[in-house]
Design a protein around this motif. Structure first.
Motif, PDB file in Angstrom:
ATOM      1  N   LYS A 142       0.829  -1.202   0.000  1.00 21.84           N
ATOM      2  CA  LYS A 142       0.000   0.000   0.000  1.00 21.84           C
ATOM      3  C   LYS A 142       0.865   1.255   0.000  1.00 21.84           C
ATOM      4  O   LYS A 142       0.512   2.267  -0.615  1.00 21.84           O
ATOM      5  N   GLU A 143       2.007   1.174   0.678  1.00 19.96           N
ATOM      6  CA  GLU A 143       2.904   2.320   0.735  1.00 19.96           C
ATOM      7  C   GLU A 143       3.449   2.661  -0.647  1.00 19.96           C
ATOM      8  O   GLU A 143       3.551   3.840  -1.020  1.00 19.96           O
ATOM      9  N   ARG A 146       0.801   4.298  -2.725  1.00 17.96           N
ATOM     10  CA  ARG A 146       0.586   5.689  -2.306  1.00 17.96           C
ATOM     11  C   ARG A 146       1.606   6.621  -2.957  1.00 17.96           C
ATOM     12  O   ARG A 146       1.306   7.787  -3.212  1.00 17.96           O
ATOM     13  N   GLU A 149       0.169   7.529  -6.123  1.00 17.00           N
ATOM     14  CA  GLU A 149      -0.965   8.434  -5.933  1.00 17.00           C
ATOM     15  C   GLU A 149      -0.512   9.863  -5.664  1.00 17.00           C
ATOM     16  O   GLU A 149      -1.174  10.824  -6.085  1.00 17.00           O
ATOM     17  N   LYS A 150       0.603  10.010  -4.992  1.00 11.90           N
ATOM     18  CA  LYS A 150       1.112  11.348  -4.669  1.00 11.90           C
ATOM     19  C   LYS A 150       1.888  11.970  -5.817  1.00 11.90           C
ATOM     20  O   LYS A 150       2.078  13.184  -5.872  1.00 11.90           O
ATOM     21  N   LYS A 163      -4.615   8.134  -9.747  1.00 12.31           N
ATOM     22  CA  LYS A 163      -5.599   7.345  -8.997  1.00 12.31           C
ATOM     23  C   LYS A 163      -5.215   5.887  -9.163  1.00 12.31           C
ATOM     24  O   LYS A 163      -5.032   5.413 -10.291  1.00 12.31           O
ATOM     25  N   LYS A 165      -5.789   1.691  -7.877  1.00 10.15           N
ATOM     26  CA  LYS A 165      -6.655   0.732  -7.193  1.00 10.15           C
ATOM     27  C   LYS A 165      -6.160  -0.681  -7.473  1.00 10.15           C
ATOM     28  O   LYS A 165      -5.972  -1.069  -8.616  1.00 10.15           O
TER      29      LYS A 165
END
Length: 245
Positions: A142-143, A146, A149-150, A163, A165
């Motif tokens: 997940k890290e 992210r 995402e950033k 985005k 998923k």
């Protein structure tokens, strides 16, 4: 308004390079006056003639192609490989892809002969969302997701926020299927983004471009965009601050 040599090329008279030669040789007139400047732009109301023959303006066409893997996003290839325009043998206009998909990437690609429309959609400030589904080697944490995402630092600068998923994982094969939406159009961007977090892309497909999808199409199929869809795309890129969800 479009560059004169581009208008000549789109009309099927000559290639862009040959059109430039025709202009420099003084064989092109605009509204009755000889033009020898490559930077000049003309509009729909201008009368262009090449060697004294009026330019017949092509009717604009807009198509959506489900590009297979192993196809070049171009109108020609010096190595003789298959190109996207090979899927439109019935189209007489000089069409070309809007942007590109890598040789080994499949999915949704728009094709047109409307230069102004293509430039609008490709301009990064208009931020048209493009949704990809990637099969990657390994299972990203997940890290790591992210970080995507950033926005992540690549050799040509930091990417805009994406985005992301996680759709599924295969622990036995150590692979993951991930959906990622970006609005930039850098070369091999999605692959490089996953490389940056240590997960090689094994397979990549663009499933959405703005509101357009591949619904009802098989690989290699295409369809004409409806006038309403063309109007919607124009509305998206000409409405300041509008972003697709």
């Amino acid at each position: 308004m479009e560059r004169l040599q581009k208008v000549i090329a789109h009309a099927g008279v000559a290639s862009r390079r040959k059109a430039e030669e025709l202009i420099l040789d003084g064989r092109v007139t605009v509204n009755g006056k000889v033009v020898r400047e490559l930077g000049i732009k003309v509009g729909p109301s201008d009368k262009v003639e090449v060697n004294g023959v009026p330019l017949d303006k092509e009717e604009p066409v807009y198509h959506l192609l489900y590009k297979p893997r192993g196809v070049i996003s171009s109108v020609s290839d010096d190595k003789g490989r298959k190109v996207v325009t090979d899927f439109f043998p019935h189209i007489t206009q000089r069409i070309y892809p809007i942007g590109r998909l890598d040789y080994d990437t499949s999915g949704l690609l728009l094709v047109t002969n409307d230069g102004e429309f293509a430039n609008l959609l490709m301009h990064p400030k208009h931020e048209v969302d493009k949704l990809y589904v990637a099969k990657v080697k390994g299972i990203p944490s997940k890290e790591k997701l992210r970080l995507l995402e950033k926005g992540i630092q690549l050799e040509d600068g930091k990417t805009a926020p994406a985005k992301v998923k996680m759709l599924s994982v295969d622990k036995k094969k150590q692979t993951a299927i991930i959906e990622i939406t970006i609005h930039e159009g850098r070369n091999r961007q999605v692959r490089r983004m996953f490389d940056a977090i240590g997960h090689e892309v094994l397979k990549l497909k663009r499933e959405k471009y703005g509101f357009l999808t591949l619904s009802g199409l098989s690989t290699g199929d295409s369809r004409e965009l409806s006038p309403h869809e063309v109007k919607q795309l124009r509305a998206i890129v000409t409405t300041k601050g509008h972003r697709l969800n």
